[in-house]
Design a protein around this motif. Structure first.
Motif, short mmCIF file in Angstrom:
data_model
loop_
_atom_site.label_atom_id
_atom_site.label_comp_id
_atom_site.label_asym_id
_atom_site.label_seq_id
_atom_site.Cartn_x
_atom_site.Cartn_y
_atom_site.Cartn_z
N UNK A 272 19.47 70.85 -87.00
CA UNK A 272 19.55 70.11 -88.25
C UNK A 272 18.86 68.76 -88.10
N UNK A 273 18.07 68.42 -89.10
CA UNK A 273 17.34 67.16 -89.14
C UNK A 273 17.96 66.25 -90.18
N UNK A 274 18.21 65.02 -89.79
CA UNK A 274 18.84 64.07 -90.70
C UNK A 274 17.92 63.71 -91.87
N UNK A 275 18.48 63.77 -93.07
CA UNK A 275 17.73 63.40 -94.27
C UNK A 275 18.16 62.02 -94.76
N UNK A 276 19.46 61.85 -94.95
CA UNK A 276 19.98 60.59 -95.48
C UNK A 276 21.39 60.35 -94.98
N UNK A 277 21.76 59.07 -94.94
CA UNK A 277 23.12 58.67 -94.56
C UNK A 277 23.69 57.73 -95.61
N UNK A 278 24.96 57.96 -95.94
CA UNK A 278 25.73 56.99 -96.72
C UNK A 278 26.76 56.41 -95.76
#
Length: 128
Positions: free
Chosen positions: A45-51
């Motif tokens: 899994x590749x990180x797209x966005x973080x909140x």
């Protein structure tokens, strides 16, 4: 028990928009970082966005200017608003929870044990 339930997603033509929502339960949501990932090759899994729990947002370079992320701590939700979608955005997307000081890493095994919880995954298809 950490529970993350995803909704949204589907199919759209290039240039279109979709919203993914992750609804959390079973943990102190406002103390967590929530990341959205896309599944690449194999089970990576590749990180797209973080909140972030502190209100800080992060977006991968590939989606900057196209994706936005928002969280509602009163509703225990994080939404990923995806616009100007491209065929290369096609993937299964997952939300995942991390508890500080841990933060969602750039790459991780999908649904693996490194993070505290995972959503069930949502397919996003973008046709040209």
């Amino acid at each position: 028990e950490v529970q993350l339930v995803q909704s949204g997603g589907g199919s759209v033509q290039a240039g279109g928009s979709l919203t993914l929502t992750c609804t959390a339960a079973g943990f102190k949501f406002d103390a967590s970082d929530i990341g959205w990932y896309l599944q690449g090759t194999g089970n990576e899994c590749k990180l797209v966005s973080i909140a972030g729990h502190d209100g800080v947002e992060h977006h991968a370079d590939s989606v900057k200017g196209r994706f936005t992320i928002s969280r509602d701590n009163a509703k225990n939700t994080v939404s990923l608003q995806m616009s100007n979608l491209k065929p290369e955005d096609t993937a299964v997307y997952y939300c995942a929870a991390a508890f500080p000081p841990q933060t969602p890493p750039p790459f991780v095994y999908c649904s693996g044990g490194y993070l505290q919880g995972w959503g069930q995954g949502t397919q996003v298809n973008v046709s040209s």
